[in-house]
Enzyme design. Sequence first.
Site, PDB file in Angstrom:
ATOM      1  N   GLU A 195      14.650  60.712  30.703  1.00 50.07           N
ATOM      2  CA  GLU A 195      14.237  60.250  31.923  1.00 50.07           C
ATOM      3  C   GLU A 195      12.840  60.689  32.288  1.00 50.07           C
ATOM      4  OE1 GLU A 195      17.522  60.206  34.802  1.00 50.07           O
ATOM      5  OE2 GLU A 195      18.608  59.032  33.595  1.00 50.07           O
ATOM      6  N   GLU A 320      22.769  56.572  28.568  1.00 47.77           N
ATOM      7  CA  GLU A 320      23.867  56.738  29.642  1.00 47.77           C
ATOM      8  C   GLU A 320      24.093  55.278  30.279  1.00 47.77           C
ATOM      9  OE1 GLU A 320      21.920  59.437  32.528  1.00 47.77           O
ATOM     10  OE2 GLU A 320      21.378  60.831  31.148  1.00 47.77           O
TER      11      GLU A 320
END
Length: 590
Positions: A195, A320
């Site tokens: 991320e 995710e």
Amino acid sequence: MKDIRQPAHHRGRGPGRLAALLLALVVMVGLTGGTALAAPDGTKKASPSAVTVPASAMDAVAAMQPSWNLGNTLDAFPNEDSWGNGQTTKATFDTIAAAGFRSVRIPVTWTDHQSATAPYTIDATYMARVKQLVDWALADGLYVVLNVHHDSWMWIDDITSDHDNVMARFNSTWSQISTTFRDAPRTLVFEGINEPSFGNATEAQKTQYLRELQTSFHSVVRASGGANASRLLSLTTGGPGSGTGGSADQAYMDDLYTTITALNDSQLVAQVHFYSWYPFSVNAAGGTHYDAAAQKHLDDTFANIRTTFVARGIPVYIGEYGLLEWPNHFHPSRVERGEALKYYEHLNYTARSVGVTTALWDPFGYLNRETLQWRDQALFNWIKSSWTTRSGTASFDKIYVPKSSTITAKSLTLNLNGTSFRGVWQGGTKLAAGRDYTVSGNQLTFTAKALTRLVGNRAYGVNSTLQARFSCGLPWNIDIVTNDVPVLSNATGTTDSFTVPTQYRGDDLATMHSTYADGTNAGPLNWNPYQEFNKAFSPDYTNGGIILTLEFLNSLRESETATLIFHFYSGATVTYHVTKSGSTVTGTVS
């Protein structure tokens, strides 16, 4: 995913003596991944993985479906058990493999186990522990995705002001990881950075920094040789701000596509993360249902993923997915259960249609790491079913039958999702079509006579549970609920603690609309009148109240009344007024 921590009383125990001995053994025998290890008696252990990885990256990533995240564990800081999940054991991966998962993502935060200055040495004991978990997973026939996780914001974000040192540390980190796992089987996948977002850097700078990091990650790993020469490498999209990396927004996917094509390597994997339409994921801005907007957001996102990557021969790993802070068994559910089930069903069906692999983010909410039992077996069954087939649903999972009114017929809309409707059961008894219910098109209507029987003595709450069954997939549970409009009462409190006395009378809180007399929004969510569940308000069903949080109370204007409209899942609404005067908060019923 940012950390989702548990209360202190849920924190796990430290490693026992056996775990310590195993760790010492790994350190003694060295850090050469994938080769045979010497046992105490001098015999050789089998290679940790006997899985044959397809030559095609697309086929290999497909073989990783479905996937699971060992969240809030090695990515926790300062230590593995700091966020309540205790010490991972081999049995954890045994459980995951037995449940049908084919791969695991093991997020790792290296910061607190690494020198902050050159040569940025990673502690050997910590590296050995990481290797131990990787080997356990590989030994269960699982693919493993290993990454650099919260380091992305703990020090990599400093690239905007300390470019050379960050790049040196990043390269050193991956050089050490690559050396350790140089000979690990190709079932081990490396993910460069989790991320990435780079704080307040400009969009152009974010693109530049991420491309530089990912290009360097690729070079360091490939140059280390061994199995790393052909190992699958996962490259992740950026994001618009802190904590938003892994975005599936088109601009960030386009940037990643450019990077991947420039590297000209057939063993690269695109990674994005997906937590649904934000208002639904956190129940804010009126996102109480998995409605058309939330469904369209998923459909559009996955269509763009297919167009940008899959159709061009680049495999995609949804590293995710889930809902933000759901399930969280330490707080009231912010997303209604049936609505969440619709999301999981839709997501995994769409992922199969597009041809991507999905990794469930599990910080602690799904698998109990102490007992190794699924906290909610029915929920896990639903997710597992969605990997291979569709299930029918309905417009809601409850039928509300007001106690203060005459019982009348009630309807739900069936969502067949490609199945056919088989009927309705109560336990092992099938209800009679025509007498107990009727079906017209996609409308399922329960007769007044059937509802009268099902509510029994009409005590508030769930009186009975039915199952709508379909030609495939799992049945859809329908609770028959006796309710009346909730009753709120006047109250006085402080800016440190204020609760609205509430008689729920069989109903459940959905959301709170909050405005001032001039029409402006009241509350921390200033861009929408519908405040965020559990952040501005939270139901206390046990003690009969609605808690207004400190964040909400502190956001109130002095001596200006806020009008709160509480919305309940039955469709009922109740208006309430709150005024802050100094440290005193007064609440009155409309």
